[in-house]
Design an enzyme around this catalytic site. Structure first.
Site, PDB file in Angstrom:
ATOM      1  CB  SER A  72     -14.157  15.380  71.952  1.00  0.00           C
ATOM      2  OG  SER A  72     -15.488  15.220  72.397  1.00  0.00           O
ATOM      3  CG  ASP A 363     -13.493  10.917  79.019  1.00  0.00           C
ATOM      4  OD1 ASP A 363     -14.625  10.647  78.556  1.00  0.00           O
ATOM      5  OD2 ASP A 363     -12.793  11.854  78.580  1.00  0.00           O
ATOM      6  CG  HIS A 366     -15.060  11.633  75.169  1.00  0.00           C
ATOM      7  ND1 HIS A 366     -14.484  12.441  76.118  1.00  0.00           N
ATOM      8  CD2 HIS A 366     -15.521  12.447  74.196  1.00  0.00           C
ATOM      9  CE1 HIS A 366     -14.587  13.708  75.727  1.00  0.00           C
ATOM     10  NE2 HIS A 366     -15.218  13.734  74.571  1.00  0.00           N
TER      11      HIS A 366
END
Ligand SMILES: *[C@@H]1O[C@H](CO)[C@@H](O)[C@H](O)[C@H]1NC(C)=O
Ligand SMILES: *[C@@H]1O[C@H](CO)[C@@H](O)[C@H](O)[C@H]1NC(C)=O
Ligand SMILES: *[C@@H]1O[C@H](CO)[C@@H](O)[C@H](O)[C@H]1NC(C)=O
Ligand SMILES: *[C@@H]1O[C@H](CO)[C@@H](O)[C@H](O)[C@H]1NC(C)=O
Ligand SMILES: *[C@@H]1O[C@H](CO)[C@@H](O)[C@H](O)[C@H]1NC(C)=O
Length: 397
Positions: A72, A363, A366
């Protein structure tokens, strides 16, 4: 980490003033004066970006393509096409991406792969699973195979649905190359194209920092951290050799980030420290193996260049000295988590903070665009962050 940091306050102010001086040269863009947040405007030409990064007026790169692999940290939309809970295709993700478009990137704006693309004058490599049939056959400027929730060994299944593990990303890369071959006059031209292209990889966080002591995996009952790190790194080394056999030559490989410092960890475990040391220690064990593996590969694989990107150190420096990097908050996510606090992904359609790039984390898992940019910037010039040669020298090679 703190005590080993030697940058003096004086050095910082000198650098800071140089930086502000340089910003004024980027005539076409509006940057708030006195704001040490270092993110360049979204629409920035290659020339202006290189100036912005103080890389001089006279660099030009000949990098025909950027191929991206990872989790991610770099996924820019592949998971949108999969059955998965790990998606970032809704607001407020992407709030600083162009006019505020959620794309699948797990951050507020561009990621490191995007910044590298802008540095070398390439379009952002599109997510593989979103390619049209014709693009799938002809795209020459690179593709992004990154997929949130997966890793080298991790298939993400235990908790998130499906994602693309590294071997699958490499398989898709192979299909890209098979399609593309016929676009070139001969094998030699194709081999040259590939050898000049950059392979950027950021993977392993899920394996070591997440899965290892996830109760759903039972890994920690079967392996010590060191044993598991070795298993992951062995598999990773095999995969890198496979990429080499396919024709890849220039590699930028990030190490594991300081995942013990993400808000989900720090807030989730109600720590009074800056980071959860046990999680960081696991990353350090793996990173150590990685830093010894890459030079070995380079010496064995003729014509290869492997550069290690120290994402771990960049993040630790930010957590230890946030204001030095224009960051005011390293503890809380900029968006509001699904459970109303900084331990879970962003709640859909909730307004995020109004200074996203002063947050280290967008977030709870991340990094923000600002951190992605800082990694790119430091990697570009500092051979202690990207070693044995910095990113500029790798791109010029
Ligand atoms: C810019 O770089 C080119 C090629 O490296 C060189 O020939 C030229 O002299 C340089 N120009 C300036 C102004 O430094
Ligand atoms: C791309 O092309 C290959 C081979 O023709 C095919 O197997 C693959 O499914 C295609 N992928 C996408 C995303 O269209
Ligand atoms: C983990 O181990 C426990 C006890 O040995 C077992 O009951 C459980 O099924 C295992 N879970 C997985 C995902 O292997
Ligand atoms: C965050 O929310 C979860 C779920 O409501 C709760 O269990 C947890 O204690 C909260 N954490 C903090 C630090 O408030
Ligand atoms: C940003 O948000 C804070 C509170 O979250 C608020 O006090 C401040 O006025 C806002 N600034 C702007 C420019 O909207």
């Amino acid at each position: 980490m703190v005590s080993s940091h030697t940058t003096s306050l004086l050095g910082f102010f000198v650098l800071f003033n140089l930086f502000l001086g340089n910003l004024q040269d980027v005539a076409s863009s509006k940057i708030p004066s006195g704001d040490p947040t270092v993110v360049p405007p979204f629409h920035v030409s290659e020339k202006d970006l290189l100036k912005f990064m103080q890389l001089g007026d006279n660099i030009s790169f000949h990098v025909p393509a950027l191929y991206v692999f990872g989790d991610s940290t770099v996924d820019n939309g592949n998971n949108n096409f999969l059955v998965s809970q790990a998606k970032a295709n809704y607001p407020p993700y992407g709030v600083d991406f162009d006019t505020g478009i959620p794309t699948g990137r797990y951050t507020n704006g561009r990621n490191e792969a995007d910044f590298i693309a802008q540095m070398v004058g390439l379009p952002f490599p599109p997510p593989y699973l979103g390619l049209s049939d014709s693009k799938n056959k002809t795209i020459r400027t690179g593709v992004n195979y990154g997929s949130g929730g997966c890793g080298v060994l991790s298939t993400g299944k235990s908790f998130l649905g499906t994602c693309l593990p590294f071997y699958k990303q490499i398989h898709y890369f192979e299909t890209t190359l098979n399609n593309l071959k016929s676009e070139f006059n001969d094998d030699k031209a194709f081999a040259y194209y590939l050898s000049k292209s950059l392979i950027f990889i950021d993977i392993g966080n899920v394996d070591v920092s997440n899965d290892y002591n996830d109760p759903a995996t039972n890994i920690s009952s079967k392996y010590t951290v060191r044993q598991y790190a070795r298993l992951v790194s062995k598999e990773f080394s095999k995969s890198l050799k496979k990429l080499y056999r396919l024709g890849a030559r220039k590699f930028l490989v990030n190490n594991l980030g300081a995942m013990g410092c993400i808000p989900a960890q720090v807030n989730g475990q109600k720590q009074n420290t800056l980071c959860v040391e046990e999680t960081n220690d696991r990353a350090v064990i793996y990173n150590d193996l990685l830093s010894r593996m890459l030079p070995k590969l380079q010496s064995r694989l003729a014509g290869s260049k492997f550069v290690l990107g120290d994402a771990y150190k960049v993040l630790m420096d930010i957590v230890a000295f946030p204001t030095q990097y224009g960051i005011s908050n390293t503890r809380n996510s900029c968006c509001i988590g699904i459970n109303g606090n900084s331990t879970l992904p962003c709640a859909p359609n909730m307004k995020s903070c109004n200074n996203s790039n002063q947050h280290a984390f967008f977030d709870s898992f991340h990094q923000s665009e600002a951190v992605h940019f800082l990694i790119t910037k430091r990697c570009s010039k500092e051979s202690s962050i990207c070693s044995p040669i910095n990113l500029v020298d790798l791109l010029k090679a």
